[in-house]
Enzyme design. Structure first.
Site, PDB file in Angstrom:
ATOM      1  N   CYS A 292       1.023  -1.139  -0.064  1.00  0.00           N
ATOM      2  CA  CYS A 292       0.262   0.015  -0.078  1.00  0.00           C
ATOM      3  C   CYS A 292       0.922   1.167  -0.003  1.00  0.00           C
ATOM      4  O   CYS A 292       1.559   1.658  -1.002  1.00  0.00           O
ATOM      5  CB  CYS A 292      -0.768   0.094   1.241  1.00  0.00           C
ATOM      6  SG  CYS A 292      -2.217   1.064   0.910  1.00  0.00           S
ATOM      7  N   HIS A 293       0.796   2.095   1.172  1.00  0.00           N
ATOM      8  CA  HIS A 293       1.646   3.180   1.011  1.00  0.00           C
ATOM      9  C   HIS A 293       3.063   3.008   1.894  1.00  0.00           C
ATOM     10  O   HIS A 293       3.820   3.808   1.914  1.00  0.00           O
ATOM     11  CB  HIS A 293       0.834   4.242   2.171  1.00  0.00           C
ATOM     12  CG  HIS A 293      -0.286   4.844   1.339  1.00  0.00           C
ATOM     13  ND1 HIS A 293      -1.515   4.313   1.216  1.00  0.00           N
ATOM     14  CD2 HIS A 293      -0.424   5.752   0.916  1.00  0.00           C
ATOM     15  CE1 HIS A 293      -2.163   5.048   0.624  1.00  0.00           C
ATOM     16  NE2 HIS A 293      -1.631   6.070   0.328  1.00  0.00           N
TER      17      HIS A 293
END
Length: 195
Positions: free
Chosen positions: A119-120
Site C-alpha cells: 500500500c503506502h
C-alpha cells in the site's frame, strides 16, 4: 524450514489489516516477528486505521484497533533480522522523515534481505532510495513517488488483490492482496506452503 526473524515497521495510524494480518500469519508459519516503532518501546501501542474500498474516489478511513509494539526500536540490531515488513496506512508518510528508519531500510536492501511492502509502505522505500531499477506496485496514488524514485510501475492482474516480486522485494497495492502478498513473501523466506 528454519524460523526467520522478521522486523515489522509500524507507526500510529498504520493500516490495521496490513499490520495485524501479516504479524499473525507470519507467526503461524513459524517465524518470529518483532513490531517496532520509532520512539516506542515493547508494550507500547500504536493506533491503527482501517482503510476500505467502498466505491469512492479514494479509500475511506475508520479508526482501527490498538496494535502492541513487541520490541524497542532503539535497541534493535537490524543485522539480527532476516527480513523486513512495511505495512501501509498513514504511518509511512511521517516514518519516512525519520533518518533512523531510512538507515534501517537501507540495511535490509543493501544486504539483499527480503522486504515486503504494501500500500503506502512503498513511500518509505522511495524515501530510502532503494527502488532504483526495481519493478513494483503500491496503492495507485503512490505511483508518482515510486516512479520518481527510479522504480518501474507494475500493474497487477487485479488492481488491489495481487502482488509483484522483483528479486527480494515483494509489493502489493492493499490488504485485499494478502493471500498473494504473504504467500510470495513466505516463498522468499524459504517457507513451504502446501496448497
Amino acid at each position: 524450514m528454519a524460523e526467520k526473524k522478521i522486523l515489522m515497521l509500524v507507526g500510529d495510524y498504520v493500516e490495521d489489516y496490513e499490520a495485524m494480518v501479516p504479524f499473525q500469519m507470519l507467526q503461524l508459519l513459524g517465524h518470529s516477528v518483532h513490531a517496532v516503532c520509532p520512539d516506542k518501546a515493547a508494550g507500547d501501542k500504536v493506533r491503527t486505521a482501517v482503510h476500505d474500498f467502498e466505491g469512492d474516489q479514494t479509500y475511506s478511513e475508520k479508526l482501527g484497533h490498538n496494535f502492541a509494539i513487541t520490541a524497542d526500536f532503539d535497541k534493535i540490531d537490524p543485522s539480527r533480522y532476516d527480513a523486513l515488513v512495511i505495512p501501509g496506512g498513514r504511518a509511512p508518510e511521517y516514518l519516512r522523515l525519520d533518518l533512523r528508519v531510512i538507515e534501517l531500510v537501507r540495511h535490509f536492501a543493501a544486504g539483499d534481505k527480503p522486504i515486503a511492502a504494501i500500500c503506502h509502505g512503498q513511500q518509505i522505500l522511495a524515501a530510502a532510495g532503494v527502488l532504483e531499477g526495481k519493478q513494483c506496485t503500491a496503492y495507485p496514488a503512490v505511483r508518482p513517488e515510486l516512479e520518481r524514485a527510479g522504480g518501474s510501475w507494475c500493474e497487477v492482474n487485479d488492481t488491489l488483490s495481487n502482488a509483484y516480486v522483483d528479486g527480494q522485494l515483494v509489493t502489493a497495492p492493499a490488504w485485499p492482496a494478502h493471500p498473494e502478498w504473504i504467500r510470495r513473501f513466505a516463498e522468499l523466506l524459504g517457507t513451504r506452503i502446501e496448497t
